[in-house]
Write a protein that holds these residues in place. Structure first.
Motif, mmCIF file in Angstrom:
data_model
loop_
_atom_site.group_PDB
_atom_site.id
_atom_site.type_symbol
_atom_site.label_atom_id
_atom_site.label_comp_id
_atom_site.label_asym_id
_atom_site.label_seq_id
_atom_site.Cartn_x
_atom_site.Cartn_y
_atom_site.Cartn_z
ATOM 1 N N ASN A 48 -0.296 -10.066 121.492
ATOM 2 C CA ASN A 48 0.552 -10.277 120.311
ATOM 3 C C ASN A 48 1.808 -11.061 120.672
ATOM 4 O O ASN A 48 2.222 -11.976 119.945
ATOM 5 C CB ASN A 48 0.932 -8.925 119.714
ATOM 6 C CG ASN A 48 1.048 -8.975 118.202
ATOM 7 O OD1 ASN A 48 0.846 -10.016 117.593
ATOM 8 N ND2 ASN A 48 1.373 -7.858 117.599
ATOM 9 N N THR A 52 2.917 -14.885 119.462
ATOM 10 C CA THR A 52 4.200 -15.060 118.784
ATOM 11 C C THR A 52 5.156 -15.966 119.552
ATOM 12 O O THR A 52 6.143 -16.450 118.996
ATOM 13 C CB THR A 52 4.863 -13.685 118.562
ATOM 14 O OG1 THR A 52 3.905 -12.789 117.983
ATOM 15 C CG2 THR A 52 6.055 -13.754 117.626
ATOM 16 N N PRO A 105 1.209 -18.759 115.451
ATOM 17 C CA PRO A 105 1.747 -17.522 114.854
ATOM 18 C C PRO A 105 1.848 -17.573 113.341
ATOM 19 O O PRO A 105 1.744 -16.534 112.673
ATOM 20 C CB PRO A 105 3.135 -17.385 115.495
ATOM 21 C CG PRO A 105 3.468 -18.734 116.018
ATOM 22 C CD PRO A 105 2.163 -19.364 116.393
ATOM 23 N N GLN A 109 -0.129 -14.162 111.997
ATOM 24 C CA GLN A 109 0.670 -13.048 111.485
ATOM 25 C C GLN A 109 0.383 -12.692 110.022
ATOM 26 O O GLN A 109 0.196 -11.509 109.709
ATOM 27 C CB GLN A 109 2.155 -13.337 111.704
ATOM 28 C CG GLN A 109 2.553 -13.261 113.170
ATOM 29 C CD GLN A 109 4.052 -13.308 113.378
ATOM 30 O OE1 GLN A 109 4.822 -13.569 112.458
ATOM 31 N NE2 GLN A 109 4.474 -13.061 114.602
#
Length: 227
Positions: A48, A52, A105, A109
């Motif tokens: 993650n 990001t 991202p 997301q």
């Protein structure tokens, strides 16, 4: 004032880059977002954070390391040269790869949040009806994630249209190959050609507004349609 041939070429290349980046990212980001939303793996936090990372890295830093990786001495550059396709730096393909990584991202997301908001209940019901995990994903989870998919597509497209640092580092400013709207505006400003810069900048403002308006209207419509 009519746009110059260079400006039209830059607009076309920008729209082509943004469209391809968005389509490829939706294919890549959807399974990755599903995994991040549902996996119990201890590697989840690290993956993650890696996804990001482009949000917090300066675009020039990301572009610099991608340029090194794609260059003649970089791992990707050595691979592409061994395959007989040359290096990817200062090419449209290299620009596309950089845009995919830079906008990752913005795709992952929203889709991840849409999957997480569903909870496990929908998939459990599908399993009781003897749907395989793959069938349940395509017939239940993916339709329920439509708002996230739409948001991801619009954000990726808009973000790619506005790229500057990464595209300049990886692609340079080659007319017809890597010169997009943002670098075309930069070139006009450097040459003090403010009238041409105004025309392209105005186009960018109008396009950005249209993209955000479409996103707002679609989210409102989906909010009325979805349970």
């Amino acid at each position: 004032m009519m746009p110059s041939a260079d400006a039209v070429q830059a607009i076309w290349l920008t729209l082509k880059l943004s469209t391809l980046t968005t389509l490829i990212l939706l294919v890549i980001a959807t399974p990755l977002a599903w995994w991040l939303a549902n996996t119990p793996s201890r590697w989840r936090a690290a993956i993650n954070a890696l996804v990001t990372l482009p949000l917090v890295l300066p675009p020039t830093v990301l572009g610099f390391y991608l340029l090194l990786a794609m260059g003649p001495s970089g791992p990707l550059g050595r691979l592409t040269q061994a395959l007989g396709v040359g290096t990817l730096s200062f090419s449209f393909t290299g620009l596309l790869i950089g845009s995919i990584i830079f906008s990752l991202p913005f795709a992952v997301q929203p889709i991840q949040h849409a999957f997480e908001a569903q909870g496990p209940r929908a998939m459990e019901v599908a399993a009781t009806l003897r749907a395989s995990p793959l069938d349940a994903f395509f017939s239940v989870a993916l339709p329920l994630a439509r708002p996230g998919l739409l948001t991801a597509a619009i954000l990726c497209f808009a973000h790619t249209v506005g790229e500057f640092g990464v595209v300049l580092m990886i692609g340079g400013n080659i007319p017809g190959q890597t010169r997009v709207i943002s670098t075309q505006i930069y070139g006009h400003v450097e040459a003090m050609e403010y009238a041409q810069a105004h025309w392209l900048a105005g186009f960018m403002v109008a396009l950005s507004f249209a993209v955000l308006l479409v996103m707002a209207l679609q989210k409102r419509r989906l909010g009325r349609v979805l349970p």
